[in-house]
Design a protein around this motif. Structure first.
Motif, PDB file in Angstrom:
ATOM      1  N   LYS A 129       0.842  -1.197   0.000  1.00  0.00           N
ATOM      2  CA  LYS A 129       0.000   0.000   0.000  1.00  0.00           C
ATOM      3  C   LYS A 129       0.882   1.253   0.000  1.00  0.00           C
ATOM      4  O   LYS A 129       2.024   1.220   0.467  1.00  0.00           O
ATOM      5  CB  LYS A 129      -0.901   0.001   1.235  1.00  0.00           C
ATOM      6  CG  LYS A 129      -1.844  -1.197   1.323  1.00  0.00           C
ATOM      7  CD  LYS A 129      -2.890  -1.155   0.244  1.00  0.00           C
ATOM      8  CE  LYS A 129      -3.802  -2.386   0.287  1.00  0.00           C
ATOM      9  NZ  LYS A 129      -4.617  -2.454   1.506  1.00  0.00           N
ATOM     10  N   PRO A 130       0.364   2.369  -0.505  1.00  0.00           N
ATOM     11  CA  PRO A 130       1.135   3.623  -0.506  1.00  0.00           C
ATOM     12  C   PRO A 130       1.480   4.059   0.916  1.00  0.00           C
ATOM     13  O   PRO A 130       0.770   3.719   1.868  1.00  0.00           O
ATOM     14  CB  PRO A 130       0.186   4.624  -1.173  1.00  0.00           C
ATOM     15  CG  PRO A 130      -0.777   3.792  -1.940  1.00  0.00           C
ATOM     16  CD  PRO A 130      -0.945   2.528  -1.160  1.00  0.00           C
ATOM     17  N   VAL A 216      -6.222   5.288 -11.382  1.00  0.00           N
ATOM     18  CA  VAL A 216      -5.983   4.763 -10.038  1.00  0.00           C
ATOM     19  C   VAL A 216      -4.935   3.662 -10.092  1.00  0.00           C
ATOM     20  O   VAL A 216      -4.049   3.582  -9.230  1.00  0.00           O
ATOM     21  CB  VAL A 216      -7.293   4.236  -9.419  1.00  0.00           C
ATOM     22  CG1 VAL A 216      -7.014   3.485  -8.117  1.00  0.00           C
ATOM     23  CG2 VAL A 216      -8.263   5.384  -9.167  1.00  0.00           C
ATOM     24  N   ALA A 219      -1.500   5.156 -10.402  1.00  0.00           N
ATOM     25  CA  ALA A 219      -1.101   5.780  -9.145  1.00  0.00           C
ATOM     26  C   ALA A 219      -0.678   4.722  -8.129  1.00  0.00           C
ATOM     27  O   ALA A 219       0.344   4.869  -7.446  1.00  0.00           O
ATOM     28  CB  ALA A 219      -2.257   6.613  -8.588  1.00  0.00           C
ATOM     29  N   ALA A 220      -1.445   3.646  -8.032  1.00  0.00           N
ATOM     30  CA  ALA A 220      -1.146   2.598  -7.056  1.00  0.00           C
ATOM     31  C   ALA A 220       0.184   1.916  -7.347  1.00  0.00           C
ATOM     32  O   ALA A 220       0.978   1.668  -6.437  1.00  0.00           O
ATOM     33  CB  ALA A 220      -2.277   1.572  -7.031  1.00  0.00           C
ATOM     34  N   ILE A 224       1.716   6.234  -5.225  1.00  0.00           N
ATOM     35  CA  ILE A 224       1.104   7.537  -4.964  1.00  0.00           C
ATOM     36  C   ILE A 224       0.133   7.421  -3.790  1.00  0.00           C
ATOM     37  O   ILE A 224      -0.706   6.516  -3.752  1.00  0.00           O
ATOM     38  CB  ILE A 224       0.349   8.036  -6.212  1.00  0.00           C
ATOM     39  CG1 ILE A 224       1.317   8.256  -7.382  1.00  0.00           C
ATOM     40  CG2 ILE A 224      -0.448   9.298  -5.902  1.00  0.00           C
ATOM     41  CD1 ILE A 224       2.283   9.374  -7.208  1.00  0.00           C
ATOM     42  N   SER A 225       0.238   8.331  -2.832  1.00  0.00           N
ATOM     43  CA  SER A 225      -0.658   8.286  -1.677  1.00  0.00           C
ATOM     44  C   SER A 225      -1.988   8.966  -1.946  1.00  0.00           C
ATOM     45  O   SER A 225      -3.035   8.490  -1.509  1.00  0.00           O
ATOM     46  CB  SER A 225       0.009   8.934  -0.461  1.00  0.00           C
ATOM     47  OG  SER A 225       1.076   8.151   0.006  1.00  0.00           O
ATOM     48  N   LEU A 227      -4.439  10.800  -4.993  1.00  0.00           N
ATOM     49  CA  LEU A 227      -4.759  11.107  -6.382  1.00  0.00           C
ATOM     50  C   LEU A 227      -5.912  12.091  -6.384  1.00  0.00           C
ATOM     51  O   LEU A 227      -6.984  11.799  -5.849  1.00  0.00           O
ATOM     52  CB  LEU A 227      -5.149   9.830  -7.129  1.00  0.00           C
ATOM     53  CG  LEU A 227      -5.799  10.006  -8.504  1.00  0.00           C
ATOM     54  CD1 LEU A 227      -4.837  10.687  -9.483  1.00  0.00           C
ATOM     55  CD2 LEU A 227      -6.269   8.658  -9.059  1.00  0.00           C
ATOM     56  N   ALA A 241      -9.379   2.298  -5.592  1.00  0.00           N
ATOM     57  CA  ALA A 241      -8.626   3.161  -4.675  1.00  0.00           C
ATOM     58  C   ALA A 241      -8.790   2.701  -3.234  1.00  0.00           C
ATOM     59  O   ALA A 241      -7.831   2.686  -2.457  1.00  0.00           O
ATOM     60  CB  ALA A 241      -9.074   4.606  -4.833  1.00  0.00           C
ATOM     61  N   VAL A 246      -5.208   3.898  -1.936  1.00  0.00           N
ATOM     62  CA  VAL A 246      -4.981   5.233  -2.500  1.00  0.00           C
ATOM     63  C   VAL A 246      -6.088   6.173  -2.040  1.00  0.00           C
ATOM     64  O   VAL A 246      -7.276   5.828  -2.101  1.00  0.00           O
ATOM     65  CB  VAL A 246      -4.958   5.185  -4.043  1.00  0.00           C
ATOM     66  CG1 VAL A 246      -4.814   6.596  -4.627  1.00  0.00           C
ATOM     67  CG2 VAL A 246      -3.835   4.286  -4.539  1.00  0.00           C
ATOM     68  N   THR A 247      -5.709   7.354  -1.567  1.00  0.00           N
ATOM     69  CA  THR A 247      -6.705   8.371  -1.238  1.00  0.00           C
ATOM     70  C   THR A 247      -7.173   9.018  -2.534  1.00  0.00           C
ATOM     71  O   THR A 247      -6.375   9.609  -3.276  1.00  0.00           O
ATOM     72  CB  THR A 247      -6.111   9.446  -0.312  1.00  0.00           C
ATOM     73  OG1 THR A 247      -5.739   8.826   0.932  1.00  0.00           O
ATOM     74  CG2 THR A 247      -7.119  10.551  -0.037  1.00  0.00           C
TER      75      THR A 247
END
Length: 268
Positions: A129-130, A216, A219-220, A224-225, A227, A241, A246-247
């Motif tokens: 996880k981020p 998403v 980003a994952a 990335i924490s 997006l 997400a 991911v937030t």
């Protein structure tokens, strides 16, 4: 390389005014063939420019490469009639077998399989996880405003998306890229970060589009924490997400935004 923009004749009709003729500047859109070790990996339609960033980011998001050193060289095929063919030398990888579980998701969207299947495929690739990096709502708002102010091609054409990365422990966009495709813009940012050793883990990714499942995913994979997208999220983007840690912020416009997942990273 192609053109970032082109100029075309246009007839402008104003139902409350006059009809006039003018020259309009529009966003360029041309194909780019990406090859791995001389074999075709994929073809994408993109706005020319930052093609090497795009290729690196796409291969990173698809799990084909993990670091800059995985790519020995990235060279346009100058012996062809077009320079829209980019060959990446990636030792030990075959374009025909470099199709990962994430890449297969391109076909899942329209084949009737459930969204859960798509998310599970990503979970099999993204095992970590981020980082739990906190970003204030003010930082998110400032970053979306900064992205808009730095969209040079959009200002000329109104026809491209933008994406930007704020690294953890920073308050400015370190990288901004534009493209006619929102996914391409994100790939260009991720690729540029990979090439220039800008850390993506824990970062804030802002995108001038809706929040889709594919963004998403990208980003994952990059750690990335947060997006943040300026438009609406899809249901599968929210589900992905949530499960990938991911937030997800959407409708990030001005001083308003909706936080759909992992809102603890946005103190409020």
């Amino acid at each position: 390389m192609g053109r970032v923009t082109s100029r075309h004749k246009v007839v402008r009709i104003d139902l409350d005014g006059d009809v006039s003729r003018a020259i309009d500047t529009v966003a360029g859109e041309e194909p780019l063939e990406i090859r791995i070790n001389g074999e075709t990996f994929t073809m994408t339609m993109r706005t020319a420019g930052a093609d090497v960033d795009l290729a690196h980011g796409l291969l990173r998001a698809e799990g084909v490469i993990a670091r800059r050193d995985d790519v020995v060289s990235a060279v346009f095929c100058s012996d062809l009639d077009t320079l829209n063919v980019l060959n990446l030398t990636v030792p030990g990888r075959d374009a025909r077998t470099a199709v990962t579980s994430t890449r297969n998701l391109a076909s899942l969207g329209g084949c009737g399989l459930c969204g859960t299947t798509a998310v599970e495929a990503i979970e099999a690739v993204v095992r970590q996880k981020p980082p739990e990096v906190l970003w204030t709502a003010e930082q998110v708002a400032a970053s979306t405003d900064e992205l808009r102010s730095r969209q040079v091609v959009f200002d000329k054409t109104g026809g491209v998306h933008g994406a930007g990365l704020v690294p953890a422990e920073s308050d400015r966009l370190a990288i901004v890229r534009e493209d006619i495709g929102r996914h391409n813009a994100v790939d260009k940012v991720i690729g540029a970060a990979l090439i220039t050793d800008v850390e993506t883990a824990g970062g804030l990714l802002v995108v001038s589009s809706r929040a889709s499942f594919e963004i998403v995913q990208k980003a994952a994979v990059s750690g990335i924490s947060v997006l943040a997208c300026v438009s609406a999220p899809s249901s599968l983007a929210i589900e992905a997400a949530d499960r990938l840690g991911v937030t997800l912020v959407a409708f990030a416009r001005g001083r308003r935004m909706n936080v759909y997942t992992h809102s603890h990273r946005i103190p409020h």
